[in-house]
Structure formats: C-alpha cells, structure tokens
Design a protein around this motif. Structure first.
Motif, PDB file in Angstrom:
ATOM      1  N   ASP A  18      69.072 -23.430 -46.528  1.00 48.09           N
ATOM      2  CA  ASP A  18      68.752 -23.738 -47.916  1.00 48.09           C
ATOM      3  C   ASP A  18      67.648 -22.876 -48.522  1.00 48.09           C
ATOM      4  O   ASP A  18      67.738 -21.670 -48.524  1.00 48.09           O
ATOM      5  CB  ASP A  18      68.400 -25.225 -48.050  1.00 48.09           C
ATOM      6  N   ASP A  19      66.616 -23.535 -49.031  1.00 49.86           N
ATOM      7  CA  ASP A  19      65.590 -22.827 -49.790  1.00 49.86           C
ATOM      8  C   ASP A  19      64.534 -22.157 -48.909  1.00 49.86           C
ATOM      9  O   ASP A  19      63.590 -21.577 -49.414  1.00 49.86           O
ATOM     10  CB  ASP A  19      64.929 -23.761 -50.806  1.00 49.86           C
ATOM     11  N   LEU A  20      64.685 -22.212 -47.602  1.00 52.38           N
ATOM     12  CA  LEU A  20      63.748 -21.545 -46.691  1.00 52.38           C
ATOM     13  C   LEU A  20      64.315 -20.246 -46.135  1.00 52.38           C
ATOM     14  O   LEU A  20      63.680 -19.587 -45.328  1.00 52.38           O
ATOM     15  CB  LEU A  20      63.371 -22.483 -45.534  1.00 52.38           C
ATOM     16  N   ASP A  21      65.503 -19.873 -46.584  1.00 54.80           N
ATOM     17  CA  ASP A  21      66.154 -18.688 -46.035  1.00 54.80           C
ATOM     18  C   ASP A  21      65.484 -17.377 -46.437  1.00 54.80           C
ATOM     19  O   ASP A  21      65.773 -16.335 -45.875  1.00 54.80           O
ATOM     20  CB  ASP A  21      67.639 -18.655 -46.390  1.00 54.80           C
ATOM     21  N   SER A  22      64.534 -17.427 -47.380  1.00 56.21           N
ATOM     22  CA  SER A  22      63.823 -16.200 -47.766  1.00 56.21           C
ATOM     23  C   SER A  22      62.610 -15.947 -46.876  1.00 56.21           C
ATOM     24  O   SER A  22      61.889 -14.979 -47.071  1.00 56.21           O
ATOM     25  CB  SER A  22      63.371 -16.282 -49.233  1.00 56.21           C
ATOM     26  N   LEU A  23      62.398 -16.817 -45.883  1.00 55.43           N
ATOM     27  CA  LEU A  23      61.259 -16.674 -44.976  1.00 55.43           C
ATOM     28  C   LEU A  23      61.690 -16.103 -43.635  1.00 55.43           C
ATOM     29  O   LEU A  23      62.739 -16.449 -43.105  1.00 55.43           O
ATOM     30  CB  LEU A  23      60.594 -18.031 -44.731  1.00 55.43           C
ATOM     31  N   ALA A  45      60.445  -9.959 -50.589  1.00 61.34           N
ATOM     32  CA  ALA A  45      59.780  -9.411 -51.769  1.00 61.34           C
ATOM     33  C   ALA A  45      60.213 -10.171 -53.020  1.00 61.34           C
ATOM     34  O   ALA A  45      61.399 -10.405 -53.227  1.00 61.34           O
ATOM     35  CB  ALA A  45      60.095  -7.929 -51.908  1.00 61.34           C
ATOM     36  N   GLY A  46      59.243 -10.570 -53.816  1.00 62.34           N
ATOM     37  CA  GLY A  46      59.527 -11.244 -55.075  1.00 62.34           C
ATOM     38  C   GLY A  46      59.793 -12.732 -54.976  1.00 62.34           C
ATOM     39  O   GLY A  46      60.087 -13.368 -55.982  1.00 62.34           O
ATOM     40  N   LEU A  48      57.617 -14.973 -53.175  1.00 62.91           N
ATOM     41  CA  LEU A  48      56.457 -15.634 -52.575  1.00 62.91           C
ATOM     42  C   LEU A  48      56.196 -17.017 -53.159  1.00 62.91           C
ATOM     43  O   LEU A  48      56.070 -17.985 -52.413  1.00 62.91           O
ATOM     44  CB  LEU A  48      55.207 -14.759 -52.703  1.00 62.91           C
ATOM     45  N   SER A  49      56.135 -17.147 -54.462  1.00 62.66           N
ATOM     46  CA  SER A  49      55.818 -18.455 -55.050  1.00 62.66           C
ATOM     47  C   SER A  49      56.922 -19.474 -54.780  1.00 62.66           C
ATOM     48  O   SER A  49      56.648 -20.644 -54.487  1.00 62.66           O
ATOM     49  CB  SER A  49      55.535 -18.345 -56.540  1.00 62.66           C
ATOM     50  N   ARG A  50      58.159 -19.044 -54.846  1.00 63.35           N
ATOM     51  CA  ARG A  50      59.287 -19.949 -54.539  1.00 63.35           C
ATOM     52  C   ARG A  50      59.250 -20.361 -53.077  1.00 63.35           C
ATOM     53  O   ARG A  50      59.461 -21.528 -52.739  1.00 63.35           O
ATOM     54  CB  ARG A  50      60.619 -19.259 -54.860  1.00 63.35           C
ATOM     55  N   ALA A  51      58.929 -19.421 -52.192  1.00 60.86           N
ATOM     56  CA  ALA A  51      58.863 -19.712 -50.762  1.00 60.86           C
ATOM     57  C   ALA A  51      57.708 -20.660 -50.447  1.00 60.86           C
ATOM     58  O   ALA A  51      57.852 -21.566 -49.618  1.00 60.86           O
ATOM     59  CB  ALA A  51      58.713 -18.416 -49.971  1.00 60.86           C
ATOM     60  N   GLN A  52      56.570 -20.471 -51.107  1.00 58.87           N
ATOM     61  CA  GLN A  52      55.429 -21.362 -50.887  1.00 58.87           C
ATOM     62  C   GLN A  52      55.776 -22.795 -51.276  1.00 58.87           C
ATOM     63  O   GLN A  52      55.467 -23.740 -50.544  1.00 58.87           O
ATOM     64  CB  GLN A  52      54.218 -20.894 -51.693  1.00 58.87           C
ATOM     65  N   GLU A  53      56.416 -22.958 -52.405  1.00 56.33           N
ATOM     66  CA  GLU A  53      56.807 -24.294 -52.856  1.00 56.33           C
ATOM     67  C   GLU A  53      57.837 -24.920 -51.918  1.00 56.33           C
ATOM     68  O   GLU A  53      57.749 -26.099 -51.567  1.00 56.33           O
ATOM     69  CB  GLU A  53      57.367 -24.225 -54.285  1.00 56.33           C
ATOM     70  N   ALA A  54      58.815 -24.143 -51.496  1.00 58.19           N
ATOM     71  CA  ALA A  54      59.836 -24.648 -50.576  1.00 58.19           C
ATOM     72  C   ALA A  54      59.212 -25.059 -49.246  1.00 58.19           C
ATOM     73  O   ALA A  54      59.564 -26.096 -48.677  1.00 58.19           O
ATOM     74  CB  ALA A  54      60.909 -23.593 -50.352  1.00 58.19           C
ATOM     75  N   ASP A  77      50.159 -30.361 -35.254  1.00 56.67           N
ATOM     76  CA  ASP A  77      50.102 -30.127 -36.691  1.00 56.67           C
ATOM     77  C   ASP A  77      50.463 -28.670 -36.933  1.00 56.67           C
ATOM     78  O   ASP A  77      50.064 -27.791 -36.166  1.00 56.67           O
ATOM     79  CB  ASP A  77      48.694 -30.392 -37.223  1.00 56.67           C
ATOM     80  N   LEU A  78      51.220 -28.413 -37.979  1.00 51.16           N
ATOM     81  CA  LEU A  78      51.638 -27.058 -38.306  1.00 51.16           C
ATOM     82  C   LEU A  78      50.924 -26.584 -39.563  1.00 51.16           C
ATOM     83  O   LEU A  78      50.898 -27.295 -40.576  1.00 51.16           O
ATOM     84  CB  LEU A  78      53.152 -27.000 -38.533  1.00 51.16           C
ATOM     85  N   TYR A  79      50.348 -25.413 -39.490  1.00 51.49           N
ATOM     86  CA  TYR A  79      49.689 -24.774 -40.634  1.00 51.49           C
ATOM     87  C   TYR A  79      50.408 -23.459 -40.884  1.00 51.49           C
ATOM     88  O   TYR A  79      50.639 -22.694 -39.948  1.00 51.49           O
ATOM     89  CB  TYR A  79      48.204 -24.546 -40.357  1.00 51.49           C
ATOM     90  N   PHE A  80      50.760 -23.209 -42.131  1.00 49.97           N
ATOM     91  CA  PHE A  80      51.557 -22.039 -42.468  1.00 49.97           C
ATOM     92  C   PHE A  80      50.723 -20.982 -43.187  1.00 49.97           C
ATOM     93  O   PHE A  80      49.952 -21.304 -44.091  1.00 49.97           O
ATOM     94  CB  PHE A  80      52.744 -22.453 -43.342  1.00 49.97           C
ATOM     95  N   ALA A  81      50.893 -19.746 -42.771  1.00 49.94           N
ATOM     96  CA  ALA A  81      50.316 -18.600 -43.451  1.00 49.94           C
ATOM     97  C   ALA A  81      51.484 -17.746 -43.938  1.00 49.94           C
ATOM     98  O   ALA A  81      52.301 -17.280 -43.133  1.00 49.94           O
ATOM     99  CB  ALA A  81      49.431 -17.794 -42.500  1.00 49.94           C
ATOM    100  N   ILE A  82      51.576 -17.585 -45.259  1.00 53.08           N
ATOM    101  CA  ILE A  82      52.706 -16.867 -45.859  1.00 53.08           C
ATOM    102  C   ILE A  82      52.224 -15.536 -46.404  1.00 53.08           C
ATOM    103  O   ILE A  82      51.255 -15.475 -47.146  1.00 53.08           O
ATOM    104  CB  ILE A  82      53.332 -17.676 -46.998  1.00 53.08           C
ATOM    105  N   GLU A  83      52.932 -14.493 -46.027  1.00 54.42           N
ATOM    106  CA  GLU A  83      52.652 -13.160 -46.558  1.00 54.42           C
ATOM    107  C   GLU A  83      53.806 -12.742 -47.450  1.00 54.42           C
ATOM    108  O   GLU A  83      54.946 -13.123 -47.233  1.00 54.42           O
ATOM    109  CB  GLU A  83      52.515 -12.149 -45.424  1.00 54.42           C
ATOM    110  N   ASP A  84      53.490 -11.919 -48.422  1.00 62.67           N
ATOM    111  CA  ASP A  84      54.499 -11.379 -49.323  1.00 62.67           C
ATOM    112  C   ASP A  84      55.147 -10.169 -48.646  1.00 62.67           C
ATOM    113  O   ASP A  84      54.460  -9.262 -48.205  1.00 62.67           O
ATOM    114  CB  ASP A  84      53.842 -10.963 -50.631  1.00 62.67           C
ATOM    115  N   GLY A  85      56.453 -10.173 -48.565  1.00 60.80           N
ATOM    116  CA  GLY A  85      57.185  -9.099 -47.916  1.00 60.80           C
ATOM    117  C   GLY A  85      57.078  -7.772 -48.625  1.00 60.80           C
ATOM    118  O   GLY A  85      57.399  -6.736 -48.054  1.00 60.80           O
ATOM    119  N   SER A  86      56.612  -7.749 -49.846  1.00 63.56           N
ATOM    120  CA  SER A  86      56.475  -6.475 -50.552  1.00 63.56           C
ATOM    121  C   SER A  86      55.139  -5.807 -50.279  1.00 63.56           C
ATOM    122  O   SER A  86      54.922  -4.684 -50.680  1.00 63.56           O
ATOM    123  CB  SER A  86      56.634  -6.687 -52.060  1.00 63.56           C
ATOM    124  N   SER A  87      54.231  -6.497 -49.566  1.00 61.73           N
ATOM    125  CA  SER A  87      52.937  -5.893 -49.217  1.00 61.73           C
ATOM    126  C   SER A  87      53.141  -4.843 -48.140  1.00 61.73           C
ATOM    127  O   SER A  87      53.959  -5.017 -47.249  1.00 61.73           O
ATOM    128  CB  SER A  87      51.980  -6.970 -48.705  1.00 61.73           C
TER     129      SER A  87
END
Length: 88
Positions: A18-23, A45-46, A48-54, A77-87
């Motif tokens: 679903d909505d996590l497939d961009s990660l 790339a592009g 990041l905000s949608r992925a953070q919300e999902a 407990d799980l803590y997530f660090a999200i990077e933008d693929g365009s960096s």
C-alpha cells in the motif's frame, strides 16, 4: 544483532504494501539497546512528506507485525529515521 535481523525481515515484508511502498529499508540498529530499535528508511525522490505521514499512520501496525514475527517476551519500540531519496 539477531533481533535486528528478525525485525528487518519482518519490516521488509510489511513495507511492501500500500502506501509504504515508496520506502526502502536501509537498516535496523539497537538504539541504545534491543528494547528500542532505530529503523532507517529512504523515501523515493519527491515522496518524503507522503512517506512520513504513511509511516506515522502505520507505525502501530508495523510494531504489531514485528511482535508477531519475533520470539521475545516484549516487542521493541521502533523509531524511524526517514531520508529523502533525492539527497546525494
């Protein structure tokens, strides 16, 4: 480290939908120990905000799936660090 590998396997399956497939899962590390795990992911790339919300919406489900996949008395407990693929 075997716990991190087990959690990584469970999350790879869970992120495939679903909505996590961009990660893309990069790593799972103790933070600072096995009771808390840092999950590093990269968003396409592009997205990041949608992925953070999902990820925020799905975090409880992901922890539940990890708990079912590992054989521990208590799920970490799980803590997530999200990077933008365009960096670079």
């Amino acid at each position: 480290m075997s716990l991190c590998r087990q959690v990584e396997q469970a999350l790879r399956l869970s992120l495939a939908g679903d909505d996590l497939d961009s990660l893309t899962l990069v790593s799972v590390e103790p933070a600072p120990d096995a009771s808390r795990l840092l999950v590093r992911v990269v968003a396409e790339a592009g997205t990041l905000s949608r992925a953070q919300e999902a990820l925020r919406r799905n975090a409880p489900r992901l922890r539940t799936e990890v708990a079912a996949a590992i054989h521990r008395r208590r799920a970490p407990d799980l803590y997530f660090a999200i990077e933008d693929g365009s960096s670079p």
